[in-house]
Scaffold this motif. Structure first.
Motif, PDB file in Angstrom:
ATOM      1  N   ARG A  48     -56.697 131.893 -86.404  1.00 55.28           N
ATOM      2  CA  ARG A  48     -55.678 132.784 -86.976  1.00 55.28           C
ATOM      3  C   ARG A  48     -54.284 132.349 -86.561  1.00 55.28           C
ATOM      4  N   LEU A  49     -53.310 132.644 -87.413  1.00 54.27           N
ATOM      5  CA  LEU A  49     -51.932 132.225 -87.129  1.00 54.27           C
ATOM      6  C   LEU A  49     -51.392 133.013 -85.929  1.00 54.27           C
ATOM      7  N   TRP A  50     -50.938 132.290 -84.913  1.00 53.12           N
ATOM      8  CA  TRP A  50     -50.428 132.912 -83.673  1.00 53.12           C
ATOM      9  C   TRP A  50     -48.903 133.049 -83.742  1.00 53.12           C
ATOM     10  N   VAL A  78     -51.847 127.899 -84.181  1.00 56.79           N
ATOM     11  CA  VAL A  78     -53.064 128.528 -84.686  1.00 56.79           C
ATOM     12  C   VAL A  78     -54.021 128.779 -83.526  1.00 56.79           C
ATOM     13  N   GLU A  79     -54.420 130.030 -83.379  1.00 54.06           N
ATOM     14  CA  GLU A  79     -55.342 130.382 -82.295  1.00 54.06           C
ATOM     15  C   GLU A  79     -56.778 130.150 -82.730  1.00 54.06           C
ATOM     16  N   LEU A  80     -57.450 129.239 -82.044  1.00 55.10           N
ATOM     17  CA  LEU A  80     -58.868 128.990 -82.274  1.00 55.10           C
ATOM     18  C   LEU A  80     -59.597 129.830 -81.231  1.00 55.10           C
ATOM     19  N   PRO A  81     -60.300 130.873 -81.663  1.00 53.36           N
ATOM     20  CA  PRO A  81     -60.758 131.929 -80.751  1.00 53.36           C
ATOM     21  C   PRO A  81     -61.533 131.382 -79.553  1.00 53.36           C
ATOM     22  N   GLY A  82     -61.131 131.812 -78.379  1.00 57.64           N
ATOM     23  CA  GLY A  82     -61.835 131.446 -77.147  1.00 57.64           C
ATOM     24  C   GLY A  82     -61.593 130.013 -76.706  1.00 57.64           C
ATOM     25  N   GLU A  83     -60.821 129.237 -77.490  1.00 59.94           N
ATOM     26  CA  GLU A  83     -60.627 127.826 -77.134  1.00 59.94           C
ATOM     27  C   GLU A  83     -59.187 127.538 -76.727  1.00 59.94           C
ATOM     28  N   VAL A  84     -58.315 127.462 -77.720  1.00 62.03           N
ATOM     29  CA  VAL A  84     -56.941 127.051 -77.450  1.00 62.03           C
ATOM     30  C   VAL A  84     -56.087 127.355 -78.689  1.00 62.03           C
ATOM     31  N   ILE A  85     -54.787 127.444 -78.495  1.00 59.68           N
ATOM     32  CA  ILE A  85     -53.853 127.604 -79.616  1.00 59.68           C
ATOM     33  C   ILE A  85     -53.258 126.228 -79.900  1.00 59.68           C
ATOM     34  N   ALA A  97     -44.740 134.272 -97.618  1.00 58.32           N
ATOM     35  CA  ALA A  97     -46.058 134.914 -97.630  1.00 58.32           C
ATOM     36  C   ALA A  97     -46.805 134.679 -96.314  1.00 58.32           C
ATOM     37  N   VAL A  98     -46.165 133.972 -95.399  1.00 61.12           N
ATOM     38  CA  VAL A  98     -46.822 133.680 -94.117  1.00 61.12           C
ATOM     39  C   VAL A  98     -46.864 134.948 -93.270  1.00 61.12           C
ATOM     40  N   GLU A  99     -48.010 135.223 -92.692  1.00 67.49           N
ATOM     41  CA  GLU A  99     -48.125 136.392 -91.817  1.00 67.49           C
ATOM     42  C   GLU A  99     -48.879 136.030 -90.548  1.00 67.49           C
ATOM     43  N   ILE A 100     -48.290 136.394 -89.411  1.00 69.83           N
ATOM     44  CA  ILE A 100     -48.984 136.176 -88.143  1.00 69.83           C
ATOM     45  C   ILE A 100     -50.307 136.932 -88.191  1.00 69.83           C
ATOM     46  N   GLY A 101     -51.372 136.273 -87.765  1.00 71.97           N
ATOM     47  CA  GLY A 101     -52.707 136.884 -87.811  1.00 71.97           C
ATOM     48  C   GLY A 101     -53.527 136.438 -89.004  1.00 71.97           C
TER      49      GLY A 101
ATOM     50  N   VAL B 242     -41.433 124.581 -74.370  1.00 66.64           N
ATOM     51  CA  VAL B 242     -40.991 123.624 -75.384  1.00 66.64           C
ATOM     52  C   VAL B 242     -41.925 122.404 -75.424  1.00 66.64           C
ATOM     53  N   PHE B 243     -42.047 121.769 -76.584  1.00 59.29           N
ATOM     54  CA  PHE B 243     -42.886 120.585 -76.796  1.00 59.29           C
ATOM     55  C   PHE B 243     -44.327 120.830 -76.353  1.00 59.29           C
ATOM     56  N   ALA B 244     -44.949 121.875 -76.898  1.00 56.85           N
ATOM     57  CA  ALA B 244     -46.316 122.214 -76.535  1.00 56.85           C
ATOM     58  C   ALA B 244     -47.244 121.964 -77.721  1.00 56.85           C
ATOM     59  N   PRO B 245     -48.027 120.871 -77.705  1.00 55.49           N
ATOM     60  CA  PRO B 245     -49.006 120.662 -78.775  1.00 55.49           C
ATOM     61  C   PRO B 245     -50.110 121.703 -78.718  1.00 55.49           C
ATOM     62  N   SER B 246     -50.297 122.311 -77.546  1.00 64.45           N
ATOM     63  CA  SER B 246     -51.248 123.421 -77.463  1.00 64.45           C
ATOM     64  C   SER B 246     -50.806 124.430 -76.414  1.00 64.45           C
ATOM     65  N   VAL B 247     -51.313 125.641 -76.581  1.00 61.18           N
ATOM     66  CA  VAL B 247     -50.982 126.758 -75.690  1.00 61.18           C
ATOM     67  C   VAL B 247     -52.306 127.381 -75.274  1.00 61.18           C
ATOM     68  N   ASP B 248     -52.396 127.849 -74.033  1.00 61.35           N
ATOM     69  CA  ASP B 248     -53.653 128.461 -73.565  1.00 61.35           C
ATOM     70  C   ASP B 248     -53.950 129.756 -74.321  1.00 61.35           C
TER      71      ASP B 248
END
Lengths: 132, 390
Positions: A48-50, A78-85, A97-101, B242-248
């Motif tokens: 989902r869009l973070w 993009v939040e990949l659930p339980g893994e990483v954004i 039309a972009v919406e967080i979530g 800044v410059f974060a390809p990923s975030v926890d």
């Protein structure tokens, strides 16, 4: 289409992103860093869009290697659930039309569609028919 | 323990000054600060100097005099000036010295901050794909914050509008022309939701502060502006930088994440023995309009989301409950990295002395401000806070 870098995507069809799982902590990061601190781990295709923004001007070259002719594009987290954004492009959706979530699925898009040999970068697109 | 006091301040106006190097502007500020303190260069026992891109600060001894003075250079991203000041006050607190200097300057060309992936331990493709752009991070951070806490575009514009209006009264500010709120909102977008008026620009300038032990300050006969706290902290786990390809990912993402600012701020209040409600004037890092909004909460001045009401009610105006960025902050002054944190402290000393002219804050019960707070934030997650008391 060839990927912009080795080790970004899995070899399957359709591909997944390759993250790295830190051996000591279990923390997942993207991309998978070189060295032996992390084990490569395929990441979920859907999330989902973070957060996001629209890049409205052409980034400087170097390092930017996109087309000379610039059209704004969306930078998404993009939040990949339980893994990483993960940070990637967001495509197939109007800026307003972009919406967080909103639910998203991984795709590959060319960095420069007009290049002789376009290079694929990670992107996400809305999952059709899915409600936010 | 006795306090460290700020006994002299100097500034070279921020903006663009052709023909004057960054070091020149630093020297200009030092001479002004020495004159303000009523001391001569040979009396200065030590100096900490910060510059990100304009050369080594210690080279200015050429110009100021080869007295053999101890002179240490500091680089710490956007927190460089704050780090120089922190180090300077520690040198006095330790008892080693009683009179010294913190100086910061920089000179960034238009469109500066050309970051390459290799400098940040990132792969080349990250830059090729177009992500080595600091504005993207700032925009994505406020976009999520607006979504979580109901902050409007109007509130972002109010911050920028206030900055240029305050800057008009600050002789050292760069952008001193008020801009109507409608124009700010209608300006071209740089990185959504920010228009061009909502980002600060790389700039030039120099700031110097003369610090003294309380005993020395009394000898100099200066009004005592006490440095009650100076903290510099780095980021906690899971922060978004800044410059974060990923975030926890985190278990509960409905609350704001920890930041270096929250840590530096809480520690500064603990050291000073006062709370956010006791502060009369604050300078908060506002490299973009949303930064001021988020930093109001991160520094403990309001709850997340309350900024919407605060700005609408004018509580952060010069005459408000907590005036914020009284000289127009980074938005009006631009950002010479090495000088920026010290510029905030300069402005706070001006306010505590009652020398603010058209931007002077009335302070507690209109008897002049007694306490002043400053905060800088820099990549990749560093923050420095000071609390001054008169």
């Amino acid at each position: 289409m060839r990927a912009i870098a080795e080790g970004l995507f899995t070899d399957e069809t359709p591909p997944r992103l390759l993250g790295g799982r830190e051996r000591t902590t279990g923390r997942v990061v993207f991309p998978c860093p070189a060295g032996d601190a992390c084990d490569p781990v395929p990441l979920a295709r859907e999330g989902r869009l973070w957060s996001y923004t629209v890049q409205r001007y052409r980034p400087k070259t170097p390092p930017y290697a996109g087309p000379e002719a610039f059209a704004p594009w969306i930078v998404a987290y993009v939040e990949l659930p339980g893994e990483v954004i993960v940070e990637a492009r967001l495509v197939d959706v109007a800026f307003d039309a972009v919406e967080i979530g909103m639910p998203l699925r991984l795709v590959q898009v060319p960095l420069d569609p007009d290049a002789a040999e376009p290079l694929a970068i990670p992107a996400f697109a809305p999952i059709k028919g899915a409600g936010a | 323990m006795s306090d460290v006091c700020i006994v002299g301040i100097g500034i070279h106006p921020l903006g663009r000054t052709d023909g004057l190097s960054g070091v020149d502007q630093g020297v200009f500020a030092v001479r002004q600060a020495l004159a303000d303190a009523g001391v001569d260069w040979p009396q200065v026992q030590f100096a900490y100097g910060s510059s990100d891109a304009a050369g080594n600060p210690d080279t200015m001894v050429d110009r100021l005099g080869l007295t053999g003075v101890q002179f240490i250079n500091v680089r710490n991203g956007c927190a460089a000036g704050g780090s120089a000041l922190f180090s300077a006050q520690m040198a006095i607190k330790s008892g080693e010295f009683e009179l010294g200097l913190a100086v910061g300057f920089d000179k960034h060309p238009r469109g500066a901050f050309n970051a390459l992936p290799s400098e940040y331990n990132l792969p080349d493709w990250y830059g090729e794909a177009g992500y080595m752009v600091t504005t993207q991070f700032f925009a994505a951070k406020i976009m999520r914050y607006m979504h979580m806490f109901g902050i409007s575009h109007q509130t972002l514009a109010r911050v920028a509008e206030k900055a240029f209006r305050n800057g008009a009264h600050a002789p050292h500010a760069w952008r001193r022309q008020p801009v109507p709120i409608e124009e700010i909102l209608a300006a071209p977008l740089v990185s959504d939701p920010y228009t061009k008026y909502m980002f600060c620009s790389p700039a030039e300038g120099g700031v110097a502060l003369v610090l003294a032990s309380e005993k020395k300050a009394r000898e100099l006969g200066k009004p005592l502006v006490r440095l009650k706290a100076a903290t510099m902290r780095t980021r906690p786990p899971h922060s978004f930088e800044v410059f974060a390809p990923s975030v926890d990912v985190v278990a509960d993402d409905s609350a704001p994440r920890g930041t270096a600012t929250r840590i530096a701020s809480a520690d500064a209040f603990r050291l000073a023995g006062i709370g956010p409600g006791d502060i009369d004037v604050a300078q908060l890092q506002d490299t973009e309009a949303g930064a001021e909004i988020m930093h109001m909460a991160e520094n403990g001045f309001c709850a997340d989301g309350d900024q919407e009401g605060w700005l609408a009610e004018g509580w952060t105006e010069i005459g408000g409950t907590l005036p914020v960025n009284t000289d127009g902050g980074c938005l009006a002054c631009g950002e010479p990295i090495g000088a920026s944190g010290l510029r905030q402290v300069y402005e706070n000393v001006v306010q505590l002395r009652g020398d603010g002219g058209g931007r002077q804050v009335p302070g507690h019960r209109r008897g002049g401000p007694k306490t002043a707070y400053s905060h800088v934030y820099g990549a990749p997650g560093v923050s420095a806070v000071t609390i001054l008391e008169r």
